[in-house]
Design a protein around this motif. Structure first.
Motif, PDB file in Angstrom:
ATOM      1  N   GLN A  21      57.440  43.702  48.739  1.00 59.22           N
ATOM      2  CA  GLN A  21      56.530  43.137  49.732  1.00 59.22           C
ATOM      3  C   GLN A  21      55.377  42.405  49.056  1.00 59.22           C
ATOM      4  N   GLU A  22      54.803  42.987  48.020  1.00 59.74           N
ATOM      5  CA  GLU A  22      53.718  42.337  47.303  1.00 59.74           C
ATOM      6  C   GLU A  22      54.208  41.052  46.655  1.00 59.74           C
ATOM      7  N   ASN A  23      55.388  41.094  46.059  1.00 62.32           N
ATOM      8  CA  ASN A  23      55.927  39.914  45.413  1.00 62.32           C
ATOM      9  C   ASN A  23      56.200  38.815  46.428  1.00 62.32           C
ATOM     10  N   LYS A  24      56.650  39.173  47.621  1.00 57.90           N
ATOM     11  CA  LYS A  24      56.908  38.184  48.662  1.00 57.90           C
ATOM     12  C   LYS A  24      55.601  37.519  49.083  1.00 57.90           C
ATOM     13  N   PHE A  25      54.552  38.298  49.237  1.00 56.15           N
ATOM     14  CA  PHE A  25      53.240  37.745  49.576  1.00 56.15           C
ATOM     15  C   PHE A  25      52.790  36.761  48.506  1.00 56.15           C
ATOM     16  N   ALA A  26      52.862  37.165  47.252  1.00 52.73           N
ATOM     17  CA  ALA A  26      52.427  36.303  46.152  1.00 52.73           C
ATOM     18  C   ALA A  26      53.292  35.051  46.070  1.00 52.73           C
ATOM     19  N   ALA A  27      54.589  35.200  46.263  1.00 55.95           N
ATOM     20  CA  ALA A  27      55.498  34.052  46.206  1.00 55.95           C
ATOM     21  C   ALA A  27      55.209  33.070  47.338  1.00 55.95           C
ATOM     22  N   ASP A  28      55.027  33.582  48.544  1.00 56.99           N
ATOM     23  CA  ASP A  28      54.727  32.712  49.688  1.00 56.99           C
ATOM     24  C   ASP A  28      53.408  31.972  49.492  1.00 56.99           C
ATOM     25  N   LEU A  61      49.977  30.572  39.542  1.00 57.69           N
ATOM     26  CA  LEU A  61      49.406  31.011  40.814  1.00 57.69           C
ATOM     27  C   LEU A  61      50.074  32.293  41.309  1.00 57.69           C
ATOM     28  N   TYR A  62      51.390  32.383  41.150  1.00 61.29           N
ATOM     29  CA  TYR A  62      52.099  33.602  41.556  1.00 61.29           C
ATOM     30  C   TYR A  62      51.533  34.804  40.800  1.00 61.29           C
ATOM     31  N   ASN A  63      51.388  34.669  39.492  1.00 58.17           N
ATOM     32  CA  ASN A  63      50.857  35.777  38.689  1.00 58.17           C
ATOM     33  C   ASN A  63      49.444  36.156  39.121  1.00 58.17           C
ATOM     34  N   LYS A  64      48.649  35.153  39.464  1.00 57.39           N
ATOM     35  CA  LYS A  64      47.282  35.415  39.933  1.00 57.39           C
ATOM     36  C   LYS A  64      47.303  36.240  41.216  1.00 57.39           C
ATOM     37  N   TYR A  65      48.089  35.808  42.187  1.00 58.24           N
ATOM     38  CA  TYR A  65      48.124  36.506  43.477  1.00 58.24           C
ATOM     39  C   TYR A  65      48.740  37.910  43.353  1.00 58.24           C
ATOM     40  N   ALA A  66      49.795  38.026  42.586  1.00 64.71           N
ATOM     41  CA  ALA A  66      50.440  39.335  42.413  1.00 64.71           C
ATOM     42  C   ALA A  66      49.508  40.305  41.677  1.00 64.71           C
ATOM     43  N   SER A  67      48.825  39.798  40.665  1.00 64.56           N
ATOM     44  CA  SER A  67      47.893  40.636  39.910  1.00 64.56           C
ATOM     45  C   SER A  67      46.714  41.080  40.775  1.00 64.56           C
ATOM     46  N   ASN A  68      46.169  40.147  41.554  1.00 61.25           N
ATOM     47  CA  ASN A  68      45.059  40.505  42.451  1.00 61.25           C
ATOM     48  C   ASN A  68      45.490  41.587  43.437  1.00 61.25           C
ATOM     49  N   ALA A  69      46.673  41.430  44.014  1.00 59.36           N
ATOM     50  CA  ALA A  69      47.163  42.414  44.982  1.00 59.36           C
ATOM     51  C   ALA A  69      47.322  43.783  44.328  1.00 59.36           C
ATOM     52  N   ARG A  96      44.980  46.451  46.275  1.00 57.97           N
ATOM     53  CA  ARG A  96      45.626  47.237  47.334  1.00 57.97           C
ATOM     54  C   ARG A  96      45.649  48.727  47.011  1.00 57.97           C
ATOM     55  N   GLY A  97      45.188  49.487  47.981  1.00 56.52           N
ATOM     56  CA  GLY A  97      45.224  50.943  47.864  1.00 56.52           C
ATOM     57  C   GLY A  97      44.200  51.530  46.925  1.00 56.52           C
ATOM     58  N   LYS A  98      43.258  50.730  46.456  1.00 53.71           N
ATOM     59  CA  LYS A  98      42.274  51.219  45.487  1.00 53.71           C
ATOM     60  C   LYS A  98      40.926  51.546  46.132  1.00 53.71           C
ATOM     61  N   ASN A  99      40.777  51.271  47.437  1.00 58.09           N
ATOM     62  CA  ASN A  99      39.523  51.535  48.153  1.00 58.09           C
ATOM     63  C   ASN A  99      38.320  50.917  47.446  1.00 58.09           C
ATOM     64  N   LEU A 100      38.455  49.661  47.030  1.00 56.93           N
ATOM     65  CA  LEU A 100      37.370  48.968  46.339  1.00 56.93           C
ATOM     66  C   LEU A 100      36.334  48.467  47.343  1.00 56.93           C
ATOM     67  N   THR A 101      35.111  48.386  46.886  1.00 56.83           N
ATOM     68  CA  THR A 101      34.055  47.795  47.713  1.00 56.83           C
ATOM     69  C   THR A 101      34.240  46.274  47.711  1.00 56.83           C
ATOM     70  N   SER A 153      37.244  37.177  38.249  1.00 56.99           N
ATOM     71  CA  SER A 153      37.933  37.312  36.976  1.00 56.99           C
ATOM     72  C   SER A 153      39.266  36.552  36.993  1.00 56.99           C
ATOM     73  N   ALA A 154      40.002  36.678  38.085  1.00 57.93           N
ATOM     74  CA  ALA A 154      41.281  35.975  38.214  1.00 57.93           C
ATOM     75  C   ALA A 154      41.066  34.461  38.250  1.00 57.93           C
ATOM     76  N   PHE A 155      40.019  34.027  38.940  1.00 59.57           N
ATOM     77  CA  PHE A 155      39.706  32.596  39.002  1.00 59.57           C
ATOM     78  C   PHE A 155      39.437  32.050  37.604  1.00 59.57           C
ATOM     79  N   THR A 156      38.603  32.753  36.849  1.00 56.03           N
ATOM     80  CA  THR A 156      38.253  32.318  35.501  1.00 56.03           C
ATOM     81  C   THR A 156      39.475  32.267  34.600  1.00 56.03           C
TER      82      THR A 156
END
Length: 109
Positions: A17-24, A51-59, A63-68, A78-81
Motif C-alpha cells: 500500500q505504501e509503495n502504491k501511494f509513492a508510485a502513484d 521522487l518515488y524514493n522520496k515519497y516512500a521514505s517519507n511515508a 506513518r505510525g510514528k505519532n510524530l508532531t 530533510s527529504a526536500f534537501t
C-alpha cells in the motif's frame, strides 16, 4: 506457523500500500513535469526513481510514528534537501527549480 504466515501477509500488504501511494504520487509528478519540460528518457527514469524514493521514505518515517507537526516538517525538509541535491547532479539549477515547482503543482491535482 499459521500466525507467522498471517503476520507476514499483513506486513507485505501494508508495504504494498505504501509503495502504491509513492508510485502513484511519483507518476503524477513526473507526468506533469514531462508535459511542461523537455527531458530525456533516461532523465525521466532517474526523476521518477528519485521522487518515488522520496515519497516512500517519507511515508516510512512518518506513518505510525505519532510524530508532531514540527517533526513531520523536519522529515519533509530533510527529504526536500536530499532530493534537491540528487536532482542537481543531473539537472541545472533552473531545471531543478522548475521541477520542484511542477512537483508541488502535481499535489493539487
Amino acid at each position: 506457523i499459521i500466525l507467522v504466515s498471517i503476520m507476514a501477509f499483513f506486513a507485505t500488504f501494508t508495504l504494498a500500500q505504501e509503495n502504491k501511494f509513492a508510485a502513484d504520487r511519483a507518476d503524477n509528478a513526473v507526468s506533469l513535469i514531462t508535459e511542461n519540460m523537455q527531458i530525456s528518457d533516461s532523465d525521466i527514469v532517474f526523476l521518477r526513481e528519485t521522487l518515488y524514493n522520496k515519497y516512500a521514505s517519507n511515508a516510512a518515517k512518518i506513518r505510525g510514528k505519532n510524530l508532531t507537526e514540527d517533526e513531520k516538517k523536519q522529515v519533509y525538509r530533510s527529504a526536500f534537501t536530499e532530493t534537491r541535491k540528487k536532482l542537481m547532479n543531473v539537472f541545472t539549477n533552473e531545471e531543478v527549480k522548475k521541477i520542484i515547482k511542477l512537483e508541488k503543482e502535481s499535489f493539487k491535482k
